[in-house]
Write a protein that holds these residues in place. Structure first.
Motif, PDB file in Angstrom:
ATOM      1  N   ARG A 116      48.444  44.846  50.221  1.00 35.10           N
ATOM      2  CA  ARG A 116      47.754  45.186  50.848  1.00 35.10           C
ATOM      3  C   ARG A 116      46.328  45.349  49.997  1.00 35.10           C
ATOM      4  O   ARG A 116      45.016  45.082  51.041  1.00 35.10           O
ATOM      5  N   LEU A 117      45.649  45.698  48.377  1.00 36.33           N
ATOM      6  CA  LEU A 117      44.401  45.471  48.247  1.00 36.33           C
ATOM      7  C   LEU A 117      44.166  44.276  48.367  1.00 36.33           C
ATOM      8  O   LEU A 117      42.939  43.297  48.489  1.00 36.33           O
ATOM      9  N   ARG A 118      44.347  42.753  47.959  1.00 36.76           N
ATOM     10  CA  ARG A 118      44.193  41.945  48.534  1.00 36.76           C
ATOM     11  C   ARG A 118      43.765  42.073  49.936  1.00 36.76           C
ATOM     12  O   ARG A 118      42.424  40.892  49.806  1.00 36.76           O
ATOM     13  N   GLU A 119      43.968  42.040  50.686  1.00 31.82           N
ATOM     14  CA  GLU A 119      43.944  42.536  52.484  1.00 31.82           C
ATOM     15  C   GLU A 119      43.036  43.002  52.556  1.00 31.82           C
ATOM     16  O   GLU A 119      42.000  42.174  53.151  1.00 31.82           O
ATOM     17  N   TRP A 120      42.611  44.219  52.489  1.00 29.75           N
ATOM     18  CA  TRP A 120      41.685  44.481  52.071  1.00 29.75           C
ATOM     19  C   TRP A 120      40.473  43.723  51.717  1.00 29.75           C
ATOM     20  O   TRP A 120      39.455  43.546  52.638  1.00 29.75           O
TER      21      TRP A 120
END
Length: 203
Positions: A196-200
């Motif tokens: 999720r953090l990589r995508e954000w």
């Protein structure tokens, strides 16, 4: 040393009194710690509990309370957990700490988490319940970066509107130091949180 409490069993004598003299006020003991100092440890433990020299926290776990003008002082969470685990490598905190990250969480949780390397499960120690969770890594103390990542790890357990928390977490992302947050995610994030953090961050 705490003053010996009066009880129906009378004052301590002999070997039990000698064992009481060896206790350090405020310390949490395992049965095996005291067995080395006694030839009849279970009987002596019963006598020490009856006179208030020891408080039983759980099977085989005891606390020698410090005395104050208001009565015996309870042990700290770190003392209880350290005695139970026989280890100093753990992190104790409440999920209420997530509220400090500024992601809109406001719930207060009557729950204490213990991240550690040895035990898993909920244990009653004294008059408190501790939720022990085995983790490969955790920080020595709470930081906002760790709490941000751990909140996302435990999103399904929160008594909050999860979609609202996610929206707020994403909107607050720019207020965090990206290097420190990425390091916390790599060290402490589960697979879903890291993804999720990589995508954000790449959006």
């Amino acid at each position: 040393m705490p003053v010996a409490a009066l009880s129906a069993v009378g004052p301590l004598r002999g070997a039990a009194a000698h064992l009481a003299d060896e206790l350090q006020a405020g310390r949490v003991y395992r049965r095996e710690d005291l067995a080395r100092l006694s030839t009849a440890v279970d009987r002596h433990l019963r006598e020490l509990v009856a006179t208030g020299k020891l408080k039983k926290l759980a099977q085989g776990l005891y606390h020698a309370p410090k005395q104050s003008s208001f009565g015996p002082l309870p042990p700290t969470d770190d003392q209880v957990v350290g005695g139970f685990l026989r280890d100093k490598d753990f992190l104790v905190f409440s999920p209420s700490a997530y509220n400090a990250v500024g992601l809109g969480t406001t719930q207060l949780y009557n729950r204490t988490l213990v991240y550690n390397h040895k035990r898993h499960g909920v244990f009653q120690l004294g008059n408190r319940q501790f939720d022990f969770r085995m983790k490969p890594r955790f920080p020595k103390k709470l930081t906002t970066d760790f709490l941000y990542v751990d909140l996302l790890n435990n999103l399904e357990e929160l008594a909050e509107d999860r979609d609202a928390v996610l929206r707020q977490a994403r909107s607050k992302l720019s207020s965090f130091d990206s290097v420190r947050l990425q390091r916390a995610a790599d060290s402490f994030g589960n697979v879903a949180t890291r993804k999720r953090l990589r995508e954000w961050m790449s959006a």
